[in-house]
Design a protein around this motif. Structure first.
Motif, mmCIF file in Angstrom:
data_model
loop_
_atom_site.group_PDB
_atom_site.id
_atom_site.type_symbol
_atom_site.label_atom_id
_atom_site.label_comp_id
_atom_site.label_asym_id
_atom_site.label_seq_id
_atom_site.Cartn_x
_atom_site.Cartn_y
_atom_site.Cartn_z
ATOM 1 N N ASP A 47 -17.834 24.281 18.069
ATOM 2 C CA ASP A 47 -16.503 23.685 18.050
ATOM 3 C C ASP A 47 -16.489 22.471 18.980
ATOM 4 O O ASP A 47 -17.114 22.474 20.048
ATOM 5 N N HIS A 48 -15.775 21.429 18.573
ATOM 6 C CA HIS A 48 -15.790 20.171 19.330
ATOM 7 C C HIS A 48 -15.394 20.371 20.786
ATOM 8 O O HIS A 48 -16.124 19.982 21.710
ATOM 9 N N MET A 49 -14.245 20.992 21.023
ATOM 10 C CA MET A 49 -13.772 21.136 22.404
ATOM 11 C C MET A 49 -14.641 22.095 23.210
ATOM 12 O O MET A 49 -14.813 21.920 24.415
ATOM 13 N N ALA A 50 -15.227 23.081 22.563
ATOM 14 C CA ALA A 50 -16.117 24.002 23.269
ATOM 15 C C ALA A 50 -17.341 23.271 23.800
ATOM 16 O O ALA A 50 -17.819 23.541 24.907
ATOM 17 N N VAL A 51 -17.866 22.314 23.015
ATOM 18 C CA VAL A 51 -19.028 21.536 23.459
ATOM 19 C C VAL A 51 -18.613 20.520 24.525
ATOM 20 O O VAL A 51 -19.335 20.304 25.498
ATOM 21 N N VAL A 52 -17.459 19.907 24.363
ATOM 22 C CA VAL A 52 -16.977 18.926 25.348
ATOM 23 C C VAL A 52 -16.890 19.559 26.734
ATOM 24 O O VAL A 52 -17.235 18.930 27.747
ATOM 25 N N LYS A 53 -16.464 20.800 26.806
ATOM 26 C CA LYS A 53 -16.311 21.483 28.092
ATOM 27 C C LYS A 53 -17.651 21.736 28.785
ATOM 28 O O LYS A 53 -17.671 22.076 29.969
ATOM 29 N N ALA A 75 -19.867 19.416 29.299
ATOM 30 C CA ALA A 75 -20.336 18.150 29.883
ATOM 31 C C ALA A 75 -20.053 18.077 31.375
ATOM 32 O O ALA A 75 -19.110 18.672 31.881
ATOM 33 N N CYS A 76 -20.907 17.300 32.075
ATOM 34 C CA CYS A 76 -20.735 17.087 33.507
ATOM 35 C C CYS A 76 -19.777 15.936 33.795
ATOM 36 O O CYS A 76 -18.997 15.994 34.743
ATOM 37 N N ASN A 77 -19.887 14.873 33.002
ATOM 38 C CA ASN A 77 -19.159 13.657 33.315
ATOM 39 C C ASN A 77 -17.766 13.666 32.685
ATOM 40 O O ASN A 77 -17.348 14.649 32.075
ATOM 41 N N HIS A 78 -17.062 12.550 32.841
ATOM 42 C CA HIS A 78 -15.685 12.462 32.366
ATOM 43 C C HIS A 78 -15.641 12.561 30.846
ATOM 44 O O HIS A 78 -16.397 11.888 30.145
ATOM 45 N N THR A 79 -14.729 13.378 30.355
ATOM 46 C CA THR A 79 -14.625 13.606 28.905
ATOM 47 C C THR A 79 -13.233 13.241 28.382
ATOM 48 O O THR A 79 -12.818 13.734 27.336
ATOM 49 N N ARG A 80 -12.532 12.384 29.115
ATOM 50 C CA ARG A 80 -11.166 12.037 28.710
ATOM 51 C C ARG A 80 -11.149 11.424 27.315
ATOM 52 O O ARG A 80 -10.292 11.758 26.492
ATOM 53 N N VAL A 81 -12.100 10.525 27.038
ATOM 54 C CA VAL A 81 -12.144 9.879 25.723
ATOM 55 C C VAL A 81 -12.335 10.920 24.628
ATOM 56 O O VAL A 81 -11.674 10.876 23.585
ATOM 57 N N ASN A 82 -13.249 11.874 24.856
ATOM 58 C CA ASN A 82 -13.511 12.918 23.859
ATOM 59 C C ASN A 82 -12.270 13.779 23.623
ATOM 60 O O ASN A 82 -11.937 14.095 22.472
ATOM 61 N N ARG A 83 -11.593 14.142 24.713
ATOM 62 C CA ARG A 83 -10.409 14.994 24.594
ATOM 63 C C ARG A 83 -9.274 14.265 23.881
ATOM 64 O O ARG A 83 -8.602 14.843 23.024
ATOM 65 N N ILE A 84 -9.065 13.008 24.258
ATOM 66 C CA ILE A 84 -7.987 12.225 23.637
ATOM 67 C C ILE A 84 -8.272 12.034 22.148
ATOM 68 O O ILE A 84 -7.370 12.167 21.307
ATOM 69 N N TYR A 85 -9.538 11.729 21.831
ATOM 70 C CA TYR A 85 -9.862 11.519 20.423
ATOM 71 C C TYR A 85 -9.702 12.815 19.618
ATOM 72 O O TYR A 85 -9.210 12.797 18.488
ATOM 73 N N GLY A 86 -10.115 13.950 20.190
ATOM 74 C CA GLY A 86 -9.942 15.231 19.506
ATOM 75 C C GLY A 86 -8.475 15.538 19.238
ATOM 76 O O GLY A 86 -8.110 15.992 18.146
ATOM 77 N N LEU A 87 -7.610 15.263 20.232
ATOM 78 C CA LEU A 87 -6.174 15.481 20.057
ATOM 79 C C LEU A 87 -5.609 14.520 19.007
ATOM 80 O O LEU A 87 -4.763 14.907 18.195
ATOM 81 N N PHE A 88 -6.100 13.272 19.029
ATOM 82 C CA PHE A 88 -5.658 12.277 18.048
ATOM 83 C C PHE A 88 -5.968 12.744 16.631
ATOM 84 O O PHE A 88 -5.128 12.626 15.726
ATOM 85 N N VAL A 89 -7.159 13.292 16.418
ATOM 86 C CA VAL A 89 -7.544 13.763 15.080
ATOM 87 C C VAL A 89 -6.651 14.919 14.649
ATOM 88 O O VAL A 89 -6.175 14.968 13.501
ATOM 89 N N ILE A 90 -6.385 15.853 15.551
ATOM 90 C CA ILE A 90 -5.527 16.995 15.212
ATOM 91 C C ILE A 90 -4.133 16.525 14.814
ATOM 92 O O ILE A 90 -3.571 16.959 13.804
ATOM 93 N N LEU A 91 -3.566 15.626 15.624
ATOM 94 C CA LEU A 91 -2.217 15.131 15.332
ATOM 95 C C LEU A 91 -2.186 14.340 14.030
ATOM 96 O O LEU A 91 -1.245 14.467 13.235
ATOM 97 N N LEU A 92 -3.218 13.531 13.800
ATOM 98 C CA LEU A 92 -3.249 12.718 12.593
ATOM 99 C C LEU A 92 -3.412 13.577 11.354
ATOM 100 O O LEU A 92 -2.732 13.365 10.336
ATOM 101 N N VAL A 93 -4.300 14.557 11.432
ATOM 102 C CA VAL A 93 -4.582 15.390 10.265
ATOM 103 C C VAL A 93 -3.440 16.367 10.009
ATOM 104 O O VAL A 93 -2.775 16.336 8.963
#
Length: 311
Positions: free
Chosen positions: A179-185, A187-205
């Protein structure tokens, strides 16, 4: 702390269903039964549409595309899930993980887009019945399918590409699939872009597609309200019933899983994971059953094929 800089050479470990490890074998019975039901149910619908010229109407062609999306999502998820539950095979390379993620989430986006196209099909069938074949030509159905596919690829492809730039400190994914968010979690470094993009896809879809479906049914209800005959009203609503049931079994489990994942902090992890698997598999299993029950053409053609075989 171990840091893995090159995600291409990383091997993740899928945790499975934490807290229910001793029940993995019994849980696998349910998932393997669902898997077989999905393969048989969707396969039968696709077979009927392929061999019966009378079923090659816009509605059934869109249904066939929906079945294909369901099969792709299922085949991306279940084989690795059963290997995990049966053989305790938990390892998955990052490339395989990102590929699985792309097909699972991509198929979900395509499925949602096809439900919008099917809502448009029902809108035309109820509001413009005399122009149905003119408006919904085979070429338009093909373009709608291509738009759905393009939407799935364009929206989901950035997810694994954005993950490629991350470094990972944790290698055990607390899930049964990538799962996308499970893999994002992980990561060591900043994942704000990944989280924002994942939320954007959910809202758009889920947001935008549901709005379009809502508009279609608002016009349908308006048209139905103008009908003077009760029989005509029932017939018009009955043409939409299968699609409405499919919308419910697709979006309600997904919304429930998403809500519990974000606000249900006291819910056990295994509940979240089971819900995440069920919201992917339930629609794929129930869609052929719903259309098989609600659509007399499918029942008739299925009975006809059975009679041919027995003769």
């Amino acid at each position: 702390m171990l840091i893995f800089n090159h995600s291409s050479f990383v091997t993740f470990t899928l945790m499975g269903i934490p807290g229910l490890e001793s029940q993995h074998l019994w849980i696998s019975v349910s998932f393997s039964s669902m898997f077989m039901a999905i393969l048989i149910g969707n396969g039968v619908i696709l077979f009927l549409v392929a061999i019966e010229p009378t079923l090659r109407t816009p509605m059934y062609l869109l249904l066939a595309l929906l079945m294909v999306a369901d099969l792709i999502s299922t085949l991306a998820l279940v084989p690795k899930l059963l290997c995990l539950l049966w053989l305790n095979d938990r390892d998955i390379t990052s490339n395989a993980c990102f590929t699985q993620m792309f097909f699972i989430h991509g198929a979900s986006v395509v499925r949602s887009a096809l439900l919008v196209a099917m809502a448009f099909d029902r809108f035309v069938a109820v509001c413009e019945p005399l122009r149905y074949n003119t408006i919904l030509s085979h070429s338009l159905v093909g373009r709608l399918g291509l738009i759905a596919l393009t939407k799935g690829v364009i929206l989901i492809l950035p997810m694994p590409l954005l993950l490629q730039r991350l470094t990972f400190c944790h290698m055990v994914i607390p899930h049964t699939y990538c799962d996308h968010m499970a893999v994002v979690k992980m990561a060591c470094n900043h994942t704000r872009v990944n989280r924002i993009y994942g939320l954007f896809v959910i809202l758009l879809v889920m947001g935008f597609d549901l709005v379009l479906i809502g508009f279609s049914y608002a016009f349908i209800l308006q048209a139905v309200g103008r009908l003077s005959s009760r029989d005509a009203t029932c017939k018009a609503l009955n043409t939409c019933s299968a699609h409405i049931f499919v919308i419910l079994v697709t979006y309600v489990p997904a919304l429930f899983s998403s809500i519990t994942h974000r606000i249900g902090h006291n819910i056990p992890p295994h509940t979240h994971i089971l819900l995440a698997n069920l919201y992917l598999l339930l629609p794929s299993m129930l869609n052929p059953i719903i259309y098989g029950i609600k659509m007399k053409e499918i029942r008739y053609k299925m009975a006809k094929c059975l009679v041919r075989r027995s003769a």
